[in-house]
Design a protein around this motif. Structure first.
Motif, PDB file in Angstrom:
ATOM      1  N   THR A 162      -8.131 -16.180   3.750  1.00  0.00           N
ATOM      2  CA  THR A 162      -9.543 -15.969   3.448  1.00  0.00           C
ATOM      3  C   THR A 162      -9.756 -14.623   2.759  1.00  0.00           C
ATOM      4  N   ASP A 163     -10.940 -14.463   2.189  1.00  0.00           N
ATOM      5  CA  ASP A 163     -11.287 -13.186   1.573  1.00  0.00           C
ATOM      6  C   ASP A 163     -11.270 -12.061   2.606  1.00  0.00           C
ATOM      7  N   GLU A 164     -11.691 -12.354   3.816  1.00  0.00           N
ATOM      8  CA  GLU A 164     -11.689 -11.336   4.869  1.00  0.00           C
ATOM      9  C   GLU A 164     -10.267 -10.874   5.170  1.00  0.00           C
ATOM     10  N   GLU A 165      -9.333 -11.828   5.229  1.00  0.00           N
ATOM     11  CA  GLU A 165      -7.933 -11.470   5.494  1.00  0.00           C
ATOM     12  C   GLU A 165      -7.340 -10.684   4.323  1.00  0.00           C
ATOM     13  N   LYS A 166      -7.721 -11.035   3.113  1.00  0.00           N
ATOM     14  CA  LYS A 166      -7.242 -10.273   1.954  1.00  0.00           C
ATOM     15  C   LYS A 166      -7.751  -8.838   2.012  1.00  0.00           C
ATOM     16  N   LYS A 167      -9.008  -8.667   2.412  1.00  0.00           N
ATOM     17  CA  LYS A 167      -9.559  -7.320   2.505  1.00  0.00           C
ATOM     18  C   LYS A 167      -8.858  -6.523   3.608  1.00  0.00           C
ATOM     19  N   ARG A 168      -8.507  -7.191   4.696  1.00  0.00           N
ATOM     20  CA  ARG A 168      -7.776  -6.489   5.747  1.00  0.00           C
ATOM     21  C   ARG A 168      -6.424  -6.014   5.235  1.00  0.00           C
ATOM     22  N   ALA A 169      -5.754  -6.863   4.463  1.00  0.00           N
ATOM     23  CA  ALA A 169      -4.460  -6.471   3.900  1.00  0.00           C
ATOM     24  C   ALA A 169      -4.625  -5.326   2.905  1.00  0.00           C
ATOM     25  N   MET A 170      -5.665  -5.377   2.086  1.00  0.00           N
ATOM     26  CA  MET A 170      -5.925  -4.294   1.137  1.00  0.00           C
ATOM     27  C   MET A 170      -6.198  -2.975   1.869  1.00  0.00           C
ATOM     28  N   ALA A 171      -7.026  -3.043   2.906  1.00  0.00           N
ATOM     29  CA  ALA A 171      -7.358  -1.833   3.656  1.00  0.00           C
ATOM     30  C   ALA A 171      -6.116  -1.232   4.298  1.00  0.00           C
ATOM     31  N   ASP A 172      -5.282  -2.092   4.887  1.00  0.00           N
ATOM     32  CA  ASP A 172      -4.047  -1.610   5.510  1.00  0.00           C
ATOM     33  C   ASP A 172      -3.104  -1.028   4.467  1.00  0.00           C
ATOM     34  N   SER A 173      -3.024  -1.661   3.310  1.00  0.00           N
ATOM     35  CA  SER A 173      -2.180  -1.168   2.235  1.00  0.00           C
ATOM     36  C   SER A 173      -2.658   0.200   1.752  1.00  0.00           C
ATOM     37  N   LEU A 174      -3.960   0.354   1.541  1.00  0.00           N
ATOM     38  CA  LEU A 174      -4.499   1.643   1.096  1.00  0.00           C
ATOM     39  C   LEU A 174      -4.212   2.732   2.116  1.00  0.00           C
ATOM     40  N   LEU A 175      -4.452   2.432   3.382  1.00  0.00           N
ATOM     41  CA  LEU A 175      -4.231   3.428   4.434  1.00  0.00           C
ATOM     42  C   LEU A 175      -2.753   3.780   4.548  1.00  0.00           C
TER      43      LEU A 175
END
Length: 303
Positions: free
Chosen positions: A53-66
């Motif tokens: 889902t888009d929510e899961e993609k955003k979680r992966a993006m946030a974790d990647s950025l951090l």
């Protein structure tokens, strides 16, 4: 105790540079589509996966950025800001409908907010801009805010219980949390593993060691070392020496460099010995007992 999984691939960094933490697995990516297996996946593969889902993609993006921010600070040798970043509880990406942008929010505990000074936030913004420009996620702004406690319809009762005489007395208390799930001896624990280790140490304290030469156990105490406030899983005092016990979760390998930096800070600040208990040992009482006895022996031998 690490507050975010540092699972970082080489991403857009040149391949000659070290890869921090390896790739995520499908399981750690919050579960993806049919036929999910355990093979390693990069952030790029997760984000471009049509099954999530888009929510899961955003979680992966946030974790990647951090994670990339933390790795870049480590490469710079900036241990002070790196250890501060490790205190982030959650990283989330939210859409700002007014500005029509996706923003990265780093959420921190209210007790840690003072440590995130204006100078530290500016440093993080600089690191974020360098990382976000390279990753091209379309996330162009970073902000900081307190974690929002989970509150249910019975919040009044929960709050009264937490303020009662029998409330947990250690630093595992959070601002208006749900009633602790793991509680013993008026001490709260964040998971069952921490409680098992405490129970094993308590057994040694009361049943195995002589009263005149036993141990003191301090679960989840907040403490201050130079430039950093820390919450070790357990502090143990034995034979005039103080040691720290940390419980390593399944993502420990990805955080090893960060753990080493933290261990050095603790030893420089007077902790005689730092040891780690693999999460697998917690499930085996005999192995856990052996691990704890080895910890006490090495602690007593420290000079």
């Amino acid at each position: 105790m690490i507050q975010f999984p540092l699972s970082v691939t080489s991403g857009n960094f040149p391949m000659k540079r070290k890869t921090w933490g390896g790739a995520l697995t499908e399981q750690s990516a919050h579960g993806v589509g049919p036929g999910t297996t355990q093979h390693a996946r990069t952030y790029e593969e997760i984000i471009n996966d049509s099954w999530i889902t888009d929510e899961e993609k955003k979680r992966a993006m946030a974790d990647s950025l951090l994670g990339h921010m933390a790795a870049l600070l480590f490469q710079r040798g900036d241990s002070a800001h790196l250890n501060l970043l490790l205190r982030v509880r959650t990283a989330v990406i939210e859409h700002d409908y007014d500005a029509r942008t996706d923003d990265l929010w780093l959420e921190i505990d209210p007790g840690d907010e003072a440590a995130f000074t204006s100078e530290a936030r500016e440093r993080f913004k600089d690191v974020f801009e360098r990382v976000s420009n390279r990753l091209s996620y379309g996330v162009t702004w970073i902000g900081f805010r307190e974690t929002l406690p989970e509150v249910g319809p019975d919040w009044r009762q929960r709050l009264q219980e937490m303020m009662s005489v029998d409330r947990p007395t250690n630093q595992a208390r959070r601002t208006m949390p749900e009633k602790p799930q793991w509680l013993q001896d008026r001490l709260a624990f964040t998971n069952a593993g921490e409680l098992r280790v405490y129970q094993a140490l308590k057994h040694m304290q009361e049943k195995e060691l002589p009263a005149e030469e036993t141990i003191s156990i301090f679960p989840l105490p907040n403490g201050r070392v130079p430039g950093h406030t820390w919450e070790p899983d357990l502090i143990v005092a034995y034979r005039g020496r103080v040691g720290v016990l940390e419980i390593d979760g399944p993502n420990h390998r990805a955080r090893r460099a960060m753990d080493t930096t933290r261990d050095h800070l603790l030893r420089d600040a007077g902790i005689a010995y730092v040891d780690r208990i693999p999460v697998e040992a917690i499930e085996n009482p005999e192995e856990l007992s052996t691990t704890l006895k080895r910890f006490l022996r090495r602690l007593s031998e420290c000079r």
